[in-house]
Design an enzyme around this catalytic site. Structure first.
Site, short mmCIF file in Angstrom:
data_model
loop_
_atom_site.label_atom_id
_atom_site.label_comp_id
_atom_site.label_asym_id
_atom_site.label_seq_id
_atom_site.Cartn_x
_atom_site.Cartn_y
_atom_site.Cartn_z
CB CYS A 2 17.33 -4.97 63.74
SG CYS A 2 16.04 -4.56 62.59
NE ARG A 27 22.21 -2.80 66.83
CZ ARG A 27 23.25 -2.78 66.01
NH1 ARG A 27 24.43 -2.45 66.47
NH2 ARG A 27 23.12 -3.10 64.75
CD1 TRP A 74 14.43 1.70 64.70
CD2 TRP A 74 15.09 1.68 62.57
NE1 TRP A 74 14.55 3.00 64.28
CE2 TRP A 74 14.95 3.02 62.98
CE3 TRP A 74 15.49 1.44 61.25
CZ2 TRP A 74 15.20 4.10 62.15
CZ3 TRP A 74 15.74 2.50 60.42
CH2 TRP A 74 15.60 3.83 60.87
CG ASN A 100 20.45 -5.99 62.05
OD1 ASN A 100 19.82 -5.14 61.43
ND2 ASN A 100 21.53 -5.70 62.75
N GLY A 101 18.88 -6.43 58.90
CA GLY A 101 19.34 -6.12 57.55
C GLY A 101 18.15 -6.08 56.61
CD GLU A 466 27.20 17.62 65.75
OE1 GLU A 466 26.80 17.38 64.60
OE2 GLU A 466 27.09 16.81 66.69
CE LYS A 470 24.20 15.80 68.53
NZ LYS A 470 25.14 15.37 67.57
CD GLU A 473 20.80 13.96 66.87
OE1 GLU A 473 20.55 12.97 66.18
OE2 GLU A 473 21.97 14.34 67.08
CG HIS A 489 22.63 36.14 50.35
ND1 HIS A 489 22.69 37.05 49.32
CD2 HIS A 489 23.83 36.18 50.98
CE1 HIS A 489 23.90 37.61 49.30
NE2 HIS A 489 24.61 37.10 50.30
CE LYS A 582 25.85 5.94 69.24
NZ LYS A 582 25.98 7.40 69.37
O1 M6R Z 1 27.95 5.96 63.17
P1 M6R Z 1 28.08 7.18 62.29
O2 M6R Z 1 29.02 8.18 62.82
O3 M6R Z 1 28.40 6.81 60.86
O4 M6R Z 1 26.63 7.81 62.29
C1 M6R Z 1 26.33 8.89 61.46
C2 M6R Z 1 25.01 9.52 61.85
O5 M6R Z 1 23.97 8.58 61.76
C3 M6R Z 1 25.05 10.07 63.28
O6 M6R Z 1 26.08 11.03 63.43
C4 M6R Z 1 23.70 10.72 63.63
O7 M6R Z 1 23.52 11.88 62.88
C5 M6R Z 1 23.60 11.02 65.12
N1 M6R Z 1 22.24 10.87 65.53
C6 M6R Z 1 24.05 12.39 65.49
O8 M6R Z 1 23.84 12.69 66.84
#
Ligand code: M6R
Length: 587
Positions: A2, A27, A74, A100-101, A466, A470, A473, A489, A582
């Site tokens: 949020c 966000r 959210w 928010n929270g 990583e 990418k 997502e 394995h 985010k």
């Molecule tokens: O703000 P942070 O680095 O703590 O966030 C961690 C993850 O939520 C963040 O890296 C998330 O996996 C991203 N979507 C990656 O692209």
């Protein structure tokens, strides 16, 4: 997660709040709404959906008045629908709140308010009803607000307005909330970009701060009602920095910024980095903790510490850290890695470490975030605002800082700085137009695939992980990483004719990983090599410079670009992947 924004001042509030909501879109959200105080009372418009669509239908700008609050929701409690969207009201419809929270004890509080009728399924609505109840006891709006806040368990950033009261009341605990001070008024928001075009003057609030914002300015109190003082800071980011800089998407803009952001990440105080290296030497047990991409940076960091500084570190997903907490002592050093500094799982790990007396060092991008306040010390990534939900430049900045620490630990700080500085042209070339076209061609080949696998060993295994994150997502294609040695394995069973497998190769481990690639090729796999040298086994080659210890930075950049191209080819919005946010401020 949020986003909330409030404005009180001499300007019409609704256009300012609408822009603020749009600036907070990054966000992640599923609904939006706004409440404005005017001569008619508190008027509100809200709905589920995208802000632009809601605005087209309801026209937020019809709302007249110079005091207002707004919210991007959210969903956590209650489905995504118009009623559950914020703002929420009390039973008299004179008090509006945005939150928010998560209010953990909302069920108990609702039971206390058994005579009230609640419209939504949210935990948040209870806040407005509690204020109403406190007002009935003859308390002032401020007193009723503080009394309400004192009853809440969980995390919150809350804004409240009330008919007949020319003010916005606000409070925070655990969820981000900052004050922006402009010539024409005051902002209260989850994040600075929402009001950066109006002011650079900000006040970072602390947990349990209560703000009373009027047209004469801002006063901050603690829960006992005593006034507290918080410094006014000036943010370095300018409004231009948060715009797209001429690119179609933030994701591409942020990928292209990496030649610069790596240089900014290494702008550290050498004596501080060397002192942290001393602490690492003296510590009994070191943990790297993070989530998502930040976790992959932790994993990369553990390989770098081993390789460069012959030092063992434990790596843990922040959400799994509780399983290791019993190992923490006063001699343990915990590194918490987070671009936002607001990730709830990371903050929980930090708090657990501090309870056991361990020292916590944050590696974070957001100055003023919870992590900068809660860690004992922190290193800033200096990557500037990252608006795209995907971590790109902040990931490589994290890796750069991990590498710098490893070099310092090995007594080679200068060498580390020189090597990282040397990446400037490499990254510039990796993000060039011709490279992007080459990767666009690869994306066209892969766009209809259901599965893409990525393999590597050591540092390249962390990069493969990583890379898989990418791709999945942003393009929604299933992507999965394996350590090269693990193929036989189990994962080899997945390989069919044409299955795409990306292979990350470094010169110091090429023999073994090329042999893994051959195992895949023998079963029909389509091999995409990411390496400095061409190998016979490759069906497609993405040429990257050999950067030795810094390969994790150079090798991830083409995958970031590939993931971006896949999303664009599929007609997806790379900046806002579905279901993701985010800053993940809930556990
Ligand atoms: O703000 P942070 O680095 O703590 O966030 C961690 C993850 O939520 C963040 O890296 C998330 O996996 C991203 N979507 C990656 O692209």
């Amino acid at each position: 997660m949020c986003g909330i924004i409030g404005y009180i001042g001499s300007e019409k509030a609704s256009p300012i709040l609408l822009r603020g909501l749009i600036n907070l879109e990054y966000r992640g959200y599923d609904s939006a709404g706004m409440a404005i105080l005017n001569s008619k009372g508190v008027e509100c418009k809200k709905a589920a959906g995208k802000i632009e669509e809601i605005h087209k239908r309801l026209n937020f700008l019809d709302l007249e008045g110079d005091i207002g609050i707004a919210h991007n929701r959210w969903a956590t409690h209650g489905e995504v629908n118009d009623i559950n969207a914020h703002p929420h009201f009390d039973s008299t419809k004179t008090i509006a709140i945005v939150h928010n929270g998560i209010i953990e004890n909302y069920r108990e509080l609702k039971e206390k308010l058994s005579t009230h009728t609640f419209e939504s399924e949210t935990d948040s609505e209870v806040i407005a009803h509690l204020i109403e109840e406190e007002l009935k006891r003859g308390l002032s709006f401020e007193e009723a607000f503080i009394s309400t806040i004192s009853q809440l368990e969980g995390n919150y950033a809350i804004l409240a307005i009330k008919n007949g009261e020319e003010k916005i009341l606000a409070a925070r605990k655990g969820s981000p909330l900052v004050v922006g001070i402009a010539d024409h008024g005051t902002f209260l928001s989850s994040d600075i970009p929402s009001f950066l075009e109006y002011t650079k003057k900000v006040v970072y609030l602390q947990d349990y701060d209560v703000v009373v914002a009027t047209k004469n300015g801002v006063r901050i109190y603690n829960l006992s009602g005593n006034e507290v003082s918080r410094p006014v800071d000036t943010v370095e980011w300018d409004a231009e920095q948060i715009k797209k800089g001429g690119f179609e998407h933030y994701m591409l803009k942020e990928i292209l910024e990496q030649s610069e952001t790596i240089q900014r990440a290494i702008q550290q105080d050498e004596s501080v980095v060397n002192r942290i290296a001393d602490e690492i030497r003296e510590a009994y047990g070191i943990f790297f903790v993070g989530c998502g991409s930040s976790y992959h940076a932790c994993l990369t960091g553990s390989y770098l510490f081993s390789k460069i500084a012959n030092t063992h570190v434990n790596v843990a997903l922040a959400s799994e850290f509780e399983n290791y907490e019993h190992f923490l002592t006063e001699n343990t050093l915990v590194f918490a890695i987070s671009q936002s500094g607001e990730t709830a799982d990371v903050l929980e790990a930090v708090r657990a470490a501090k309870i056991r007396g361990s020292r916590v060092i944050g590696i974070v991008n957001k100055m003023g975030s919870s992590l900068t306040r809660e860690s004992d010390e922190f290193l800033l990534m200096n990557a500037g605002p990252e608006i795209c939900v995907l971590s790109t430049k902040t990931y490589t900045s994290q890796v750069a800082l991990m590498a710098l620490l490893a070099y310092a630990l090995a007594g080679k700080y200068e060498d580390g700085v020189n090597r990282l500085q040397g990446l400037y042209m490499d990254i510039y070339n990796l993000t060039s137009r011709s490279m992007r076209e080459h990767l666009r061609y690869l994306a066209e080949m892969l766009v209809n695939e259901e599965h893409i696998y990525l393999i590597g060993r050591g540092l390249q295994y962390a990069t493969a992980m990583e890379g898989a994150l990418k791709i999945k997502e942003v393009s929604y294609i299933h992507a999965e990483a394996f350590a090269g040695g693990e193929l036989k394995h189990g994962p080899l069973a997945l390989i069919e004719d044409g299955t795409p497998v990306m292979v990350f190769v470094a010169r110091d481990n090429e023999k073994k990983v090329i042999s893994n690639a051959s195992e895949v090729k023998a079963r029909g796999g389509f091999i995409i090599g990411v390496s400095a040298d061409r190998h016979e086994v490759f069906d497609y080659w993405v040429k990257v410079p050999e950067c030795e210890d810094l390969n994790p930075i150079a090798q991830i950049i083409p995958i970031q670009i590939l993931a971006y191209q896949l999303a664009v080819l599929k007609g997806l919005d790379p900046d806002k992947p579905r279901n993701l946010a985010k800053s993940v401020t809930v556990i």
